[in-house]
Design a protein around this motif. Structure first.
Motif, PDB file in Angstrom:
ATOM      1  N   ALA A   1       0.848  -1.188   0.000  1.00  0.00           N
ATOM      2  CA  ALA A   1       0.000   0.000   0.000  1.00  0.00           C
ATOM      3  C   ALA A   1       0.884   1.238   0.000  1.00  0.00           C
ATOM      4  N   ILE A   2       0.645   2.141  -0.971  1.00  0.00           N
ATOM      5  CA  ILE A   2       1.439   3.362  -1.073  1.00  0.00           C
ATOM      6  C   ILE A   2       0.502   4.562  -1.151  1.00  0.00           C
ATOM      7  N   ASN A   3       1.070   5.749  -1.004  1.00  0.00           N
ATOM      8  CA  ASN A   3       0.297   6.983  -1.048  1.00  0.00           C
ATOM      9  C   ASN A   3       0.999   7.975  -1.980  1.00  0.00           C
ATOM     10  N   PRO A   4       0.946   7.734  -3.313  1.00  0.00           N
ATOM     11  CA  PRO A   4       1.660   8.614  -4.245  1.00  0.00           C
ATOM     12  C   PRO A   4       1.057  10.017  -4.258  1.00  0.00           C
ATOM     13  N   SER A   5       1.911  11.007  -4.520  1.00  0.00           N
ATOM     14  CA  SER A   5       1.447  12.400  -4.524  1.00  0.00           C
ATOM     15  C   SER A   5       0.631  12.730  -5.762  1.00  0.00           C
ATOM     16  N   ILE A   6       0.822  12.000  -6.836  1.00  0.00           N
ATOM     17  CA  ILE A   6       0.068  12.213  -8.078  1.00  0.00           C
ATOM     18  C   ILE A   6      -0.307  10.852  -8.671  1.00  0.00           C
ATOM     19  N   LEU A   7      -1.314  10.841  -9.553  1.00  0.00           N
ATOM     20  CA  LEU A   7      -1.788   9.589 -10.154  1.00  0.00           C
ATOM     21  C   LEU A   7      -1.776   9.649 -11.676  1.00  0.00           C
ATOM     22  N   TYR A   8      -0.750  10.270 -12.241  1.00  0.00           N
ATOM     23  CA  TYR A   8      -0.617  10.299 -13.700  1.00  0.00           C
ATOM     24  C   TYR A   8       0.002   8.984 -14.149  1.00  0.00           C
ATOM     25  N   PHE A   9      -0.846   7.974 -14.285  1.00  0.00           N
ATOM     26  CA  PHE A   9      -0.337   6.633 -14.535  1.00  0.00           C
ATOM     27  C   PHE A   9      -0.148   6.318 -16.013  1.00  0.00           C
ATOM     28  N   GLY A  10      -0.018   7.335 -16.832  1.00  0.00           N
ATOM     29  CA  GLY A  10       0.210   7.155 -18.259  1.00  0.00           C
ATOM     30  C   GLY A  10      -0.903   7.788 -19.053  1.00  0.00           C
ATOM     31  N   THR A  11      -0.878   9.125 -19.157  1.00  0.00           N
ATOM     32  CA  THR A  11      -1.919   9.861 -19.855  1.00  0.00           C
ATOM     33  C   THR A  11      -1.308  10.662 -20.996  1.00  0.00           C
ATOM     34  N   PRO A  12      -2.058  10.895 -22.079  1.00  0.00           N
ATOM     35  CA  PRO A  12      -1.498  11.661 -23.193  1.00  0.00           C
ATOM     36  C   PRO A  12      -1.319  13.120 -22.826  1.00  0.00           C
ATOM     37  N   VAL A  13      -0.281  13.732 -23.372  1.00  0.00           N
ATOM     38  CA  VAL A  13      -0.020  15.154 -23.182  1.00  0.00           C
ATOM     39  C   VAL A  13      -0.796  15.936 -24.238  1.00  0.00           C
ATOM     40  N   VAL A  14      -1.397  17.027 -23.818  1.00  0.00           N
ATOM     41  CA  VAL A  14      -2.129  17.921 -24.715  1.00  0.00           C
ATOM     42  C   VAL A  14      -1.538  19.315 -24.577  1.00  0.00           C
ATOM     43  N   LEU A  15      -1.374  20.008 -25.694  1.00  0.00           N
ATOM     44  CA  LEU A  15      -1.101  21.437 -25.674  1.00  0.00           C
ATOM     45  C   LEU A  15      -2.414  22.127 -26.011  1.00  0.00           C
ATOM     46  N   LEU A  16      -2.970  22.820 -25.036  1.00  0.00           N
ATOM     47  CA  LEU A  16      -4.304  23.395 -25.162  1.00  0.00           C
ATOM     48  C   LEU A  16      -4.207  24.872 -25.504  1.00  0.00           C
TER      49      LEU A  16
END
Length: 208
Positions: A4-19
């Motif tokens: 069990a861990i408590n990561p500070s972020i959950l970006y587990f593999g998402t596409p990058v967008v330039l908006l």
């Protein structure tokens, strides 16, 4: 076995967008986004509530979702510590600074759109012109959720299956944000300035 861990972020593999969105004075804001997913012809975006992009979309619905290729990660990272808000919101991370010319700072070129006012990023292989149909607060607070209906798609012809409207998955590799590190569909390319696990990138990747 798992731990069990408590990561500070959950970006587990998402596409990058330039908006790209439109500022109140008609100029363009350009922002890197790491929370985006598609549902049919709608793209759902997660934005910081105090950022310039969220402010713009609450007032002007037009936007362009530009998808950079893996080799463009450095241009994305040049944008990461910048904001279009002046003064800089207190919620922004340390080191963030105001920059009115995001395109110039990133070394990218603006290209006119066909159906919305914000420009496209000329160097991005895939560009989605869209309109924000719904902008609402996220349940976690501090973020807004944008549901953007895509009206027109532009693609580099080298990525399109000849004679079709299909993007060739073998030709297209999105830039992926994986726990604040940048990846394509392969080896790591670099890492975000906010990464908590920095490491050296292989020399052959940097040279390639």
């Amino acid at each position: 076995m798992h731990v069990a861990i408590n990561p500070s972020i959950l970006y587990f593999g998402t596409p990058v967008v330039l908006l790209t969105t439109e500022n109140a004075d008609g100029s363009a804001n350009l922002a890197p986004i790491s929370s985006a997913w598609a549902l049919g012809q709608v793209v759902v975006l997660g934005l910081g509530a105090e950022g310039q992009s969220a402010r713009n979309l609450a007032e002007r619905a037009g936007l362009v979702i530009n998808l950079p290729a893996p080799h463009q990660w450095e241009a994305v990272e040049r944008l990461a510590p910048l904001t279009g808000r002046d003064p800089v919101p207190a919620s922004k991370p340390a080191g963030c600074r105001f920059e009115p010319d995001k395109f110039g700072a990133a070394g990218l070129r603006a290209e006119p759109s066909d159906t919305v006012r914000p420009p496209r990023v000329a160097e991005c292989p895939i560009q989605l012109e869209a309109r924000a149909e719904r902008v609402g607060e996220a349940v976690s607070g501090g973020f807004v959720i944008v549901e953007a209906a895509v009206g027109k798609v532009h693609a580099d012809p080298r990525l399109v299956v000849p004679g079709t409207d299909h993007v060739d998955p073998a030709a297209w590799s999105p830039l992926i944000y994986n726990f604040r590190h940048y990846f394509g569909l392969g080896t790591e390319l670099g890492h975000s300035y906010r990464s908590q696990t920095p490491r050296e990138v292989p020399r052959e990747v940097l040279a390639g």
